[in-house]
Write a protein that holds these residues in place. Sequence first.
Motif, short mmCIF file in Angstrom:
data_model
loop_
_atom_site.label_atom_id
_atom_site.label_comp_id
_atom_site.label_asym_id
_atom_site.label_seq_id
_atom_site.Cartn_x
_atom_site.Cartn_y
_atom_site.Cartn_z
N VAL A 200 -5.54 22.45 15.83
CA VAL A 200 -5.00 23.65 15.15
C VAL A 200 -3.97 23.25 14.11
O VAL A 200 -4.00 23.71 12.96
N GLU A 201 -3.05 22.35 14.50
CA GLU A 201 -2.01 21.90 13.56
C GLU A 201 -2.61 21.14 12.40
O GLU A 201 -2.16 21.26 11.26
N GLN A 202 -3.64 20.34 12.69
CA GLN A 202 -4.28 19.57 11.62
C GLN A 202 -4.95 20.51 10.60
O GLN A 202 -4.83 20.33 9.40
N LEU A 203 -5.65 21.53 11.12
CA LEU A 203 -6.31 22.48 10.21
C LEU A 203 -5.28 23.26 9.40
O LEU A 203 -5.47 23.52 8.21
N LYS A 204 -4.19 23.64 10.05
CA LYS A 204 -3.14 24.37 9.34
C LYS A 204 -2.56 23.51 8.23
O LYS A 204 -2.33 23.98 7.10
N PHE A 205 -2.34 22.22 8.53
CA PHE A 205 -1.82 21.30 7.52
C PHE A 205 -2.79 21.16 6.34
O PHE A 205 -2.39 21.20 5.18
N ILE A 206 -4.10 21.03 6.65
CA ILE A 206 -5.11 20.89 5.59
C ILE A 206 -5.13 22.13 4.72
O ILE A 206 -5.19 22.05 3.48
#
Length: 673
Positions: A200-206
């Motif tokens: 979730v955090e990775q997608l938010k960052f992207i």
Amino acid sequence: MKDYEINKCIGFINDEFITNALGCLGDEATRLGMRNTAEEASQLLTELKYMLKYFAKGANDPSRSEMLAKIYDKAYRIATEIDVKKRKLTCNSGALSAIDPNNAQELFDGIIGNFPPTADDRAFLQRTILDDHLPIYLRGMAVAALTINLINYFDNEKFESLYTYTLDDQPIEVRARAWVGIVLVAMIHDKRIMKQPRLVEQLKFICEEDSTNEEKAFIKVQIALIQSLETKKARDLYLNEITPSIEKNFLNIKKDAKSEPKEEIELDFSNDKELDNLQDSIIDFIEMQNQGIDIFFESFCQVKNTPFFRKSANWLMPFSCEHPDVAKLLSKNEIAKKFVKFISKSNRMSSTDKYSNLSFLELVSGANAEMMTNALTSTDGENEQPSQAPTLGSEIISYVHDLFRYYKIFLKKQDDKIDPFEKSMYFGRYATLEHAVATYELKYEIANLLFKNKNYREAITVQKELVTLKRNKENQMKLAYSMLKDDSENLQLIDILSALYIQWPDDTWIIRNHAKELIMITNYSVAEQVLLKAMEQYPDDVTFIHLIAKSYMKQDRYSDAMHYLYKADVIRENDTTTLKLMAECALYMGDKESAEQNIARVLKGKPNDDHWILGGHIALLDNNIPLALKRYGEVDIYKMLEYIRSRFSDLHKAGIPQETITLIHEVMLNPEL
């Protein structure tokens, strides 16, 4: 936790897992020979039943939310175990390292069926896609295959690797497919990903990083996905304009060619008006393909039914002259070289369009192939467009169209496929992607695109968000208009129109539609107050008179309606709507002569089907059967009969006996009578 919340959660469980009921998990586990899992599922179902029974008695246990969460987690784990077991039995998994990466079909099949993946499989996949020595068309195809694999069999590490392929050092064809892959996999596995905080955090960052990037890949994917589904407009344009134009211009060229007394037909393509028209039509034809028209028509599908497209790998490859089939054709066909030169520099065609046109060129005879090529490529030197390198945006659009066709044409008969294009295309509906469209400006752009493409149902979702962020006149009016067109949220629509009317009581569009909705929900008194005020403000606008007349007619107040319609006839003489309403009023009041006079005035102008049918009813009521049949005969027979069936009560209300209506049915269906 309230009972309705519990039921909602259980509904979610049923939707998320293999069957519609938790008990079926045990049945499925038994069928697959998973004895321990079947027993665990049965015990879980018993626990769930007791828990619901316990809650139904009104128990106020503060730990009930925790109890439900534990049951949910157990059910999720059981369903996942069953799902993995089923996929192991059905997929063609094998060691990817044994595959020759230069064999396109073997590579494609291997990647799609790879589950569960080993560390060696993941390493081979990454090594292959990042291999600079491998042709770009194979690397792009490998990313497309990985996307389909992840849609069917989710894997954390594979999903995370997709971001690596979006980086700037990768070819545009690879990057575009990786961006689309991230989006589609996130859409399909939204709930699963949301249970993994790191993803979730990775997608938010992207998403947030992309929003500051000049390319804005996510919004390009969002737009491409919305456009991929807008095929109805293309279908209508193809049927009504493109096909007749191609047929007409082709016949003109063929006729001119036949007039020359030569054994072998040779067509002169210079300064030929018909050829120019044919060229435009063929380009429009290609544009139709690029809008997905081949999903609707078998004639288009046949263009993609050549031996080339019987290989699944070829559907998702970037266009390349290095492709063995293309290279083979170019080595022996001079016409194909000219054709490839034209399509290679065109960003209007997707890769499947380029491959299909080239495959079709190989199948047609020499003279026809040359005509087709010349029609597309005969342009003045000064007007010839320079070669355009593909951009990330154009490549994303091309790939989305190709992927859409892969699912809708190639996999059309596979009932068990997971089709991402059956999902909502708006990112805001997915917790994993909502950050990509978080700003007002992006939502506004998306809403306008949906609105322009008449995708009103999806537009409503985005427009509601816009109204929450900025409650201005434009946003509220577009939301109201979309609801009017979609006709799915009437109760909420009347609230929006009422609010608009309070804020902008002088806007004629708002007044008109507010009154229409009030009449529709039978709030006649308020509607009439609104309309009477509007008639004072705009005395020359007969549309308000028409609406108040319709309100009175729905209440059987025909004399009141006629009073206003006479005024409308004075303001705008021979207005078709006014005359039609006057004829209907007179018909229901039993004034046959006045009804006939008014409908006759309508039929002298440019009548539509409704006018002819009303004219038939009036003649029928006057016992003028020949005239009634003549007027009915102007309308498509099945449309007319359906209209009569739907208006049965109105016909009886007008005094037409059921026996007469039955007779008309028989005569219209059997003209010889």
